[in-house]
Design a protein around this motif. Structure first.
Motif, mmCIF file in Angstrom:
data_model
loop_
_atom_site.group_PDB
_atom_site.id
_atom_site.type_symbol
_atom_site.label_atom_id
_atom_site.label_comp_id
_atom_site.label_asym_id
_atom_site.label_seq_id
_atom_site.Cartn_x
_atom_site.Cartn_y
_atom_site.Cartn_z
ATOM 1 N N PRO A 31 0.841 -1.204 0.000
ATOM 2 C CA PRO A 31 0.000 0.000 0.000
ATOM 3 C C PRO A 31 0.877 1.255 0.000
ATOM 4 O O PRO A 31 2.041 1.212 0.361
ATOM 5 C CB PRO A 31 -0.748 -0.110 1.334
ATOM 6 C CG PRO A 31 0.206 -0.836 2.236
ATOM 7 C CD PRO A 31 0.946 -1.808 1.334
ATOM 8 N N LEU A 32 0.270 2.355 -0.415
ATOM 9 C CA LEU A 32 0.905 3.639 -0.160
ATOM 10 C C LEU A 32 0.943 3.819 1.352
ATOM 11 O O LEU A 32 0.148 3.211 2.078
ATOM 12 C CB LEU A 32 0.096 4.781 -0.784
ATOM 13 C CG LEU A 32 -0.073 4.778 -2.307
ATOM 14 C CD1 LEU A 32 -0.873 6.005 -2.739
ATOM 15 C CD2 LEU A 32 1.263 4.727 -3.022
ATOM 16 N N ILE A 33 1.828 4.648 1.833
ATOM 17 C CA ILE A 33 1.937 4.849 3.279
ATOM 18 C C ILE A 33 0.625 5.365 3.865
ATOM 19 O O ILE A 33 0.241 4.980 4.965
ATOM 20 C CB ILE A 33 3.134 5.770 3.615
ATOM 21 C CG1 ILE A 33 4.447 4.995 3.354
ATOM 22 C CG2 ILE A 33 3.071 6.256 5.050
ATOM 23 C CD1 ILE A 33 5.707 5.804 3.517
ATOM 24 N N ASP A 34 -0.111 6.200 3.110
ATOM 25 C CA ASP A 34 -1.385 6.690 3.646
ATOM 26 C C ASP A 34 -2.500 5.657 3.535
ATOM 27 O O ASP A 34 -3.625 5.896 3.962
ATOM 28 C CB ASP A 34 -1.784 8.017 2.985
ATOM 29 C CG ASP A 34 -2.247 7.873 1.533
ATOM 30 O OD1 ASP A 34 -2.348 6.736 1.001
ATOM 31 O OD2 ASP A 34 -2.516 8.923 0.910
ATOM 32 N N GLN A 35 -2.183 4.498 2.949
ATOM 33 C CA GLN A 35 -3.087 3.348 2.825
ATOM 34 C C GLN A 35 -4.329 3.625 1.974
ATOM 35 O O GLN A 35 -5.308 2.891 2.034
ATOM 36 C CB GLN A 35 -3.492 2.819 4.205
ATOM 37 C CG GLN A 35 -2.298 2.365 5.018
ATOM 38 C CD GLN A 35 -2.688 1.879 6.387
ATOM 39 O OE1 GLN A 35 -3.450 0.926 6.509
ATOM 40 N NE2 GLN A 35 -2.168 2.534 7.408
ATOM 41 N N SER A 36 -4.277 4.678 1.142
ATOM 42 C CA SER A 36 -5.427 5.020 0.310
ATOM 43 C C SER A 36 -5.596 4.059 -0.859
ATOM 44 O O SER A 36 -6.697 3.903 -1.393
ATOM 45 C CB SER A 36 -5.301 6.455 -0.212
ATOM 46 O OG SER A 36 -4.125 6.599 -1.001
ATOM 47 N N ARG A 37 -4.500 3.409 -1.269
ATOM 48 C CA ARG A 37 -4.552 2.446 -2.369
ATOM 49 C C ARG A 37 -3.230 1.698 -2.404
ATOM 50 O O ARG A 37 -2.303 2.008 -1.653
ATOM 51 C CB ARG A 37 -4.811 3.142 -3.707
ATOM 52 C CG ARG A 37 -3.716 4.110 -4.127
ATOM 53 C CD ARG A 37 -3.990 4.738 -5.487
ATOM 54 N NE ARG A 37 -3.074 5.801 -5.809
ATOM 55 C CZ ARG A 37 -1.838 5.629 -6.300
ATOM 56 N NH1 ARG A 37 -1.366 4.412 -6.538
ATOM 57 N NH2 ARG A 37 -1.073 6.673 -6.566
ATOM 58 N N LYS A 38 -3.125 0.728 -3.311
ATOM 59 C CA LYS A 38 -1.871 0.014 -3.533
ATOM 60 C C LYS A 38 -1.005 0.833 -4.492
ATOM 61 O O LYS A 38 -1.525 1.531 -5.361
ATOM 62 C CB LYS A 38 -2.126 -1.366 -4.150
ATOM 63 C CG LYS A 38 -3.076 -2.243 -3.357
ATOM 64 C CD LYS A 38 -2.442 -2.780 -2.132
ATOM 65 C CE LYS A 38 -3.357 -3.804 -1.455
ATOM 66 N NZ LYS A 38 -2.820 -4.321 -0.232
ATOM 67 N N GLU A 39 0.304 0.719 -4.336
ATOM 68 C CA GLU A 39 1.191 1.425 -5.261
ATOM 69 C C GLU A 39 1.312 0.620 -6.552
ATOM 70 O O GLU A 39 1.090 -0.589 -6.571
ATOM 71 C CB GLU A 39 2.564 1.674 -4.642
ATOM 72 C CG GLU A 39 3.460 0.465 -4.548
ATOM 73 C CD GLU A 39 4.869 0.780 -4.046
ATOM 74 O OE1 GLU A 39 5.276 1.949 -4.024
ATOM 75 O OE2 GLU A 39 5.552 -0.169 -3.665
ATOM 76 N N ASN A 40 1.664 1.300 -7.635
ATOM 77 C CA ASN A 40 1.936 0.577 -8.877
ATOM 78 C C ASN A 40 3.449 0.450 -9.052
ATOM 79 O O ASN A 40 4.230 1.082 -8.335
ATOM 80 C CB ASN A 40 1.239 1.234 -10.085
ATOM 81 C CG ASN A 40 1.790 2.599 -10.433
ATOM 82 O OD1 ASN A 40 2.997 2.797 -10.595
ATOM 83 N ND2 ASN A 40 0.887 3.571 -10.577
ATOM 84 N N SER A 41 3.848 -0.391 -9.977
ATOM 85 C CA SER A 41 5.275 -0.690 -10.140
ATOM 86 C C SER A 41 6.079 0.504 -10.642
ATOM 87 O O SER A 41 7.267 0.628 -10.320
ATOM 88 C CB SER A 41 5.465 -1.890 -11.071
ATOM 89 O OG SER A 41 5.094 -3.064 -10.390
ATOM 90 N N ALA A 42 5.464 1.391 -11.405
ATOM 91 C CA ALA A 42 6.181 2.582 -11.866
ATOM 92 C C ALA A 42 6.470 3.508 -10.684
ATOM 93 O O ALA A 42 7.581 4.042 -10.563
ATOM 94 C CB ALA A 42 5.376 3.313 -12.938
ATOM 95 N N GLU A 43 5.494 3.674 -9.796
ATOM 96 C CA GLU A 43 5.715 4.489 -8.606
ATOM 97 C C GLU A 43 6.798 3.875 -7.728
ATOM 98 O O GLU A 43 7.646 4.580 -7.183
ATOM 99 C CB GLU A 43 4.419 4.593 -7.795
ATOM 100 C CG GLU A 43 3.329 5.378 -8.481
ATOM 101 C CD GLU A 43 1.976 5.217 -7.821
ATOM 102 O OE1 GLU A 43 1.221 6.207 -7.832
ATOM 103 O OE2 GLU A 43 1.662 4.129 -7.306
#
Length: 196
Positions: A31-43
């Motif tokens: 997840p993103l640190i803010d847990q709003s969504r999962k990160e993508n591989s480019a990020e």
């Protein structure tokens, strides 16, 4: 226009750049640190390049930071074809490695030969994790999701029911190989997380 830069070269370079846009659609487990969504591989790749830039002095071995950053920017491009390989899921590693090799051959071949061969060689070097540059790059590739999991209340560790001992086994040796300093720091974060 430089002699080596012709329309055919630009066509190939732009084909490659259009192709790797697909990496933005490969969703990771982290997840993103803010847990709003999962990160993508480019990020993830961009964030790792920033980790390298900021943490370069954490390597106890001599490294070429430009090469490390290049490795981190390209290391997951193969996921366009092969998909993400989550650390805490059991899969057939030999099948995944073969899928990634085929993806590397296909995707880097979109570039003009010299550029494609250079990036492909860097990708294979990263995978082998034998040079100082690759070992440090690999350590950051393990450190970043560890930092995210601690900051995101366990993230993929909670989802995968991962124990403190499993975290030390799966992350420790890889991070420590690239930077004892970073592993000592991360180990303390992990210990605090599992005690809380």
């Amino acid at each position: 226009m430089p002699e080596s830069l012709n329309d055919k070269t630009l066509d190939k370079q732009l084909d490659f750049l259009r192709e790797i846009d697909q990496l933005k659609s490969v969703i990771r487990k982290s997840p993103l640190i803010d847990q709003s969504r999962k990160e993508n591989s480019a990020e993830h790749s961009w964030h790792l390049a920033m980790y390298a830039l900021i943490l370069k002095d954490s390597s106890e071995k001599e490294i070429n930071i430009e090469r490390v950053i290049k490795m981190l920017l390209i290391h997951d491009i193969v996921e366009i074809d092969a998909g993400d390989h989550p650390l805490h899921e059991t899969i057939d590693n030999s099948l995944q490695e073969e899928a990634e090799r085929k993806a590397a051959e296909r995707i880097f071949s979109l570039l003009p030969d010299q550029q494609g061969n250079e990036l492909k060689a860097l990708w294979y070097e990263f995978e082998a994790a034998e040079s100082n540059d690759a070992v440090f790059a690999k350590s950051l590739d393990r450190l970043q999701p560890l930092i995210h999991n601690v900051a995101a209340n366990g993230g993929t560790w909670v989802e995968g029911n991962v124990s403190h001992e499993q975290v030390k086994q799966r992350y420790g040796s890889v991070i420590n190989a690239g930077s004892k300093t970073l592993w000592d720091y991360a180990k303390d974060l992990v210990k605090k997380y599992f005690k809380s």
